[in-house]
Scaffold this motif. Structure first.
Motif, PDB file in Angstrom:
ATOM      1  N   LEU A 116     -52.477   1.541 -15.447  1.00  0.00           N
ATOM      2  CA  LEU A 116     -52.198   2.859 -15.138  1.00  0.00           C
ATOM      3  C   LEU A 116     -51.290   2.638 -13.096  1.00  0.00           C
ATOM      4  N   ILE A 117     -51.796   1.988 -13.314  1.00  0.00           N
ATOM      5  CA  ILE A 117     -51.040   2.284 -11.378  1.00  0.00           C
ATOM      6  C   ILE A 117     -50.003   1.434 -12.314  1.00  0.00           C
ATOM      7  N   VAL A 118     -49.233   0.084 -12.593  1.00  0.00           N
ATOM      8  CA  VAL A 118     -48.136   0.013 -13.479  1.00  0.00           C
ATOM      9  C   VAL A 118     -47.140   0.102 -14.650  1.00  0.00           C
ATOM     10  N   LEU A 119     -48.089   1.528 -15.111  1.00  0.00           N
ATOM     11  CA  LEU A 119     -47.346   2.416 -15.929  1.00  0.00           C
ATOM     12  C   LEU A 119     -46.965   3.893 -14.651  1.00  0.00           C
ATOM     13  N   ILE A 120     -47.074   4.113 -13.846  1.00  0.00           N
ATOM     14  CA  ILE A 120     -46.391   4.963 -12.774  1.00  0.00           C
ATOM     15  C   ILE A 120     -45.810   4.380 -12.204  1.00  0.00           C
ATOM     16  N   ILE A 121     -45.605   2.870 -11.892  1.00  0.00           N
ATOM     17  CA  ILE A 121     -44.108   2.209 -10.739  1.00  0.00           C
ATOM     18  C   ILE A 121     -43.329   2.511 -12.031  1.00  0.00           C
ATOM     19  N   ALA A 122     -43.411   1.624 -13.227  1.00  0.00           N
ATOM     20  CA  ALA A 122     -42.748   1.660 -14.720  1.00  0.00           C
ATOM     21  C   ALA A 122     -41.724   2.312 -14.261  1.00  0.00           C
ATOM     22  N   LEU A 123     -42.689   4.472 -14.376  1.00  0.00           N
ATOM     23  CA  LEU A 123     -42.042   5.444 -14.938  1.00  0.00           C
ATOM     24  C   LEU A 123     -41.376   5.747 -13.795  1.00  0.00           C
ATOM     25  N   LEU A 124     -41.464   5.782 -12.792  1.00  0.00           N
ATOM     26  CA  LEU A 124     -40.847   6.092 -11.568  1.00  0.00           C
ATOM     27  C   LEU A 124     -39.325   4.968 -11.208  1.00  0.00           C
ATOM     28  N   LEU A 125     -39.579   4.137 -11.690  1.00  0.00           N
ATOM     29  CA  LEU A 125     -38.112   2.853 -10.951  1.00  0.00           C
ATOM     30  C   LEU A 125     -37.383   3.562 -12.268  1.00  0.00           C
ATOM     31  N   LYS A 126     -38.222   4.092 -13.613  1.00  0.00           N
ATOM     32  CA  LYS A 126     -37.557   4.500 -14.663  1.00  0.00           C
ATOM     33  C   LYS A 126     -36.378   5.875 -14.773  1.00  0.00           C
ATOM     34  N   ILE A 127     -37.510   6.854 -13.573  1.00  0.00           N
ATOM     35  CA  ILE A 127     -36.664   8.399 -12.957  1.00  0.00           C
ATOM     36  C   ILE A 127     -35.419   7.842 -12.223  1.00  0.00           C
ATOM     37  N   ARG A 128     -35.646   6.651 -11.167  1.00  0.00           N
ATOM     38  CA  ARG A 128     -34.963   6.530 -10.281  1.00  0.00           C
ATOM     39  C   ARG A 128     -33.581   6.214 -10.635  1.00  0.00           C
ATOM     40  N   TYR A 129     -33.561   4.984 -11.883  1.00  0.00           N
ATOM     41  CA  TYR A 129     -32.155   4.841 -12.845  1.00  0.00           C
ATOM     42  C   TYR A 129     -31.617   5.409 -13.580  1.00  0.00           C
ATOM     43  N   GLU A 130     -32.564   6.242 -14.329  1.00  0.00           N
ATOM     44  CA  GLU A 130     -31.094   7.741 -15.200  1.00  0.00           C
ATOM     45  C   GLU A 130     -31.348   8.288 -13.734  1.00  0.00           C
ATOM     46  N   GLU A 131     -31.604   9.413 -13.219  1.00  0.00           N
ATOM     47  CA  GLU A 131     -31.121  10.450 -12.763  1.00  0.00           C
ATOM     48  C   GLU A 131     -30.058   9.263 -11.844  1.00  0.00           C
ATOM     49  N   SER A 132     -30.033   8.602 -10.978  1.00  0.00           N
ATOM     50  CA  SER A 132     -28.447   7.890 -10.861  1.00  0.00           C
ATOM     51  C   SER A 132     -27.236   7.950 -11.815  1.00  0.00           C
ATOM     52  N   HIS A 133     -27.833   7.504 -13.322  1.00  0.00           N
ATOM     53  CA  HIS A 133     -26.690   8.013 -14.377  1.00  0.00           C
ATOM     54  C   HIS A 133     -26.445   9.101 -14.606  1.00  0.00           C
ATOM     55  N   LEU A 134     -27.647   9.992 -14.219  1.00  0.00           N
ATOM     56  CA  LEU A 134     -27.257  11.777 -14.719  1.00  0.00           C
ATOM     57  C   LEU A 134     -25.818  12.244 -14.351  1.00  0.00           C
ATOM     58  N   VAL A 135     -26.884  12.365 -12.723  1.00  0.00           N
ATOM     59  CA  VAL A 135     -25.766  13.185 -11.579  1.00  0.00           C
ATOM     60  C   VAL A 135     -24.491  12.669 -11.666  1.00  0.00           C
ATOM     61  N   ASN A 136     -23.970  11.409 -12.643  1.00  0.00           N
ATOM     62  CA  ASN A 136     -22.963  11.023 -12.751  1.00  0.00           C
ATOM     63  C   ASN A 136     -22.600  11.910 -14.153  1.00  0.00           C
ATOM     64  N   HIS A 137     -23.094  12.355 -15.104  1.00  0.00           N
ATOM     65  CA  HIS A 137     -22.351  12.487 -16.710  1.00  0.00           C
ATOM     66  C   HIS A 137     -22.923  13.561 -16.048  1.00  0.00           C
ATOM     67  N   PHE A 138     -22.855  14.423 -15.706  1.00  0.00           N
ATOM     68  CA  PHE A 138     -23.772  16.400 -15.521  1.00  0.00           C
ATOM     69  C   PHE A 138     -23.143  16.055 -14.295  1.00  0.00           C
ATOM     70  N   ASP A 139     -22.358  18.149 -14.605  1.00  0.00           N
ATOM     71  CA  ASP A 139     -21.636  18.629 -13.720  1.00  0.00           C
ATOM     72  C   ASP A 139     -22.886  18.776 -12.797  1.00  0.00           C
ATOM     73  N   GLY A 140     -23.673  19.914 -13.164  1.00  0.00           N
ATOM     74  CA  GLY A 140     -24.880  20.816 -12.705  1.00  0.00           C
ATOM     75  C   GLY A 140     -25.947  19.714 -12.474  1.00  0.00           C
ATOM     76  N   TYR A 141     -25.516  18.371 -12.344  1.00  0.00           N
ATOM     77  CA  TYR A 141     -26.915  17.683 -13.046  1.00  0.00           C
ATOM     78  C   TYR A 141     -27.839  17.790 -10.848  1.00  0.00           C
ATOM     79  N   SER A 142     -26.658  17.947 -10.039  1.00  0.00           N
ATOM     80  CA  SER A 142     -27.818  17.682  -8.786  1.00  0.00           C
ATOM     81  C   SER A 142     -28.086  19.314  -8.188  1.00  0.00           C
TER      82      SER A 142
END
Length: 79
Positions: free
Chosen positions: A39-65
């Motif tokens: 569970l701890i590994v899952l949570i860490i992996a998801l948090l890292l994935k969220i950071r990665y995804e959001e860094s790209h989503l900010v650049n992809h969608f104008d209103g994401y910020s």
């Protein structure tokens, strides 16, 4: 198209939230250290994935910020 209605009006990653919620009863019902560790590994992996995804989503969608400013990541009203 950026969807910001329904559950997405409160949290940005409802599927990740659901994954953690689905795993918690499995650990509570048959507790073991390896299950807790997974569970701890899952949570860490998801948090890292969220950071990665959001860094790209900010650049992809104008209103994401602005969307980030008015919603939480995973847990409604908390985080």
């Amino acid at each position: 198209v950026l969807v910001d209605s329904g559950i997405y009006s409160a949290i940005r990653h409802p599927m990740y939230f659901a994954q953690v919620v689905a795993v918690i009863p499995l650990i509570i019902d048959y507790y073991s250290f390896p299950r807790l560790l997974s569970l701890i590994v899952l949570i860490i992996a998801l948090l890292l994935k969220i950071r990665y995804e959001e860094s790209h989503l900010v650049n992809h969608f104008d209103g994401y910020s602005e969307y980030i400013k008015r919603t939480k990541r995973v847990i409604p009203f908390i985080y």
